[in-house]
Design a protein around this motif. Sequence first.
Motif, short mmCIF file in Angstrom:
data_model
loop_
_atom_site.label_atom_id
_atom_site.label_comp_id
_atom_site.label_asym_id
_atom_site.label_seq_id
_atom_site.Cartn_x
_atom_site.Cartn_y
_atom_site.Cartn_z
N ALA A 1 8.46 -7.72 2.67
CA ALA A 1 8.79 -6.48 1.96
C ALA A 1 8.82 -6.74 0.45
N GLY A 2 8.15 -5.87 -0.31
CA GLY A 2 8.09 -6.01 -1.76
C GLY A 2 6.89 -6.78 -2.25
N ASP A 3 6.19 -7.50 -1.35
CA ASP A 3 5.01 -8.25 -1.76
C ASP A 3 3.81 -7.31 -1.85
N PRO A 4 2.87 -7.61 -2.74
CA PRO A 4 1.68 -6.75 -2.86
C PRO A 4 0.66 -7.05 -1.76
N VAL A 5 -0.10 -6.05 -1.42
CA VAL A 5 -1.23 -6.22 -0.50
C VAL A 5 -2.38 -6.75 -1.35
N THR A 6 -2.97 -7.85 -0.92
CA THR A 6 -4.11 -8.43 -1.65
C THR A 6 -5.29 -8.58 -0.70
N ALA A 7 -6.45 -8.86 -1.27
CA ALA A 7 -7.64 -9.08 -0.45
C ALA A 7 -7.48 -10.35 0.39
N TYR A 8 -6.57 -11.24 0.00
CA TYR A 8 -6.40 -12.51 0.71
C TYR A 8 -5.37 -12.43 1.83
N ASN A 9 -4.42 -11.49 1.75
CA ASN A 9 -3.41 -11.42 2.81
C ASN A 9 -3.64 -10.25 3.76
N ASP B 1 -10.34 -2.06 -0.35
CA ASP B 1 -9.43 -1.13 0.32
C ASP B 1 -8.46 -0.50 -0.69
N PRO B 2 -8.18 0.81 -0.57
CA PRO B 2 -7.26 1.46 -1.51
C PRO B 2 -5.82 0.96 -1.39
N LEU B 3 -5.48 0.23 -0.34
CA LEU B 3 -4.13 -0.30 -0.19
C LEU B 3 -3.90 -1.57 -1.02
N VAL B 4 -5.00 -2.21 -1.44
CA VAL B 4 -4.88 -3.43 -2.24
C VAL B 4 -4.18 -3.10 -3.55
N GLY B 5 -3.14 -3.86 -3.87
CA GLY B 5 -2.36 -3.64 -5.09
C GLY B 5 -1.05 -2.92 -4.83
N ARG B 6 -0.93 -2.24 -3.68
CA ARG B 6 0.33 -1.55 -3.35
C ARG B 6 1.31 -2.56 -2.76
N GLU B 7 2.61 -2.27 -2.80
CA GLU B 7 3.65 -3.13 -2.23
C GLU B 7 4.06 -2.62 -0.87
N VAL B 8 4.31 -3.54 0.07
CA VAL B 8 4.77 -3.12 1.39
C VAL B 8 6.27 -2.85 1.35
N LEU B 9 6.70 -1.81 2.07
CA LEU B 9 8.11 -1.44 2.10
C LEU B 9 8.90 -2.29 3.08
N ARG B 10 8.28 -2.64 4.20
CA ARG B 10 8.91 -3.46 5.23
C ARG B 10 7.96 -4.60 5.56
N THR B 11 8.51 -5.71 6.04
CA THR B 11 7.69 -6.85 6.42
C THR B 11 6.63 -6.43 7.43
N VAL B 12 5.39 -6.86 7.18
CA VAL B 12 4.28 -6.57 8.09
C VAL B 12 3.84 -7.91 8.69
N TYR B 13 3.88 -8.00 10.01
CA TYR B 13 3.52 -9.23 10.70
C TYR B 13 2.03 -9.26 11.00
N ALA B 14 1.50 -10.46 11.19
CA ALA B 14 0.06 -10.66 11.45
C ALA B 14 -0.39 -9.78 12.60
N GLY B 15 -1.51 -9.11 12.41
CA GLY B 15 -2.08 -8.26 13.45
C GLY B 15 -1.57 -6.83 13.44
N LYS B 16 -0.55 -6.54 12.66
CA LYS B 16 -0.01 -5.17 12.58
C LYS B 16 -0.71 -4.42 11.45
N PRO B 17 -0.90 -3.12 11.61
CA PRO B 17 -1.61 -2.35 10.57
C PRO B 17 -0.76 -2.11 9.32
N ILE B 18 -1.44 -2.03 8.19
CA ILE B 18 -0.82 -1.67 6.92
C ILE B 18 -1.30 -0.26 6.61
N THR B 19 -0.37 0.67 6.38
CA THR B 19 -0.73 2.06 6.11
C THR B 19 -0.14 2.51 4.78
N PHE B 20 -0.59 3.68 4.30
CA PHE B 20 -0.02 4.24 3.08
C PHE B 20 1.47 4.54 3.27
#
Length: 109
Positions: free
Chosen positions: A4-12, A24-43
Amino acid sequence: MIRAGDPVTAYNATTEEGENASGDPLVGREVLRTVYAGKPITFENTRAPVLVRRNQVVSVKYIKGGLEITASGRALGDAGVNDPVTVLNQQSKQMVQGIVQESGWVLAQ
């Protein structure tokens, strides 16, 4: 895993096809909650990067025509670009609502 709080990057993050998410338009945004491997990242579980943090001292500007008044204040919450934030004017102790600008200052409403 993206914390949570980390930015979405092309590497993660990768696309559904397994490619890096550089366009992807999500690159550069910060995640609100921890996202685990294999789970989707949404707006819905991301936000614009935070420019103003709670308790940070910021410049507050009121601009009307040729008149510009600048004061310092303490942010009462976190906010990103074009997000609303409440600021406590340090001199008058009045609360002011404003919008965070790209440079990190707040435009009073």
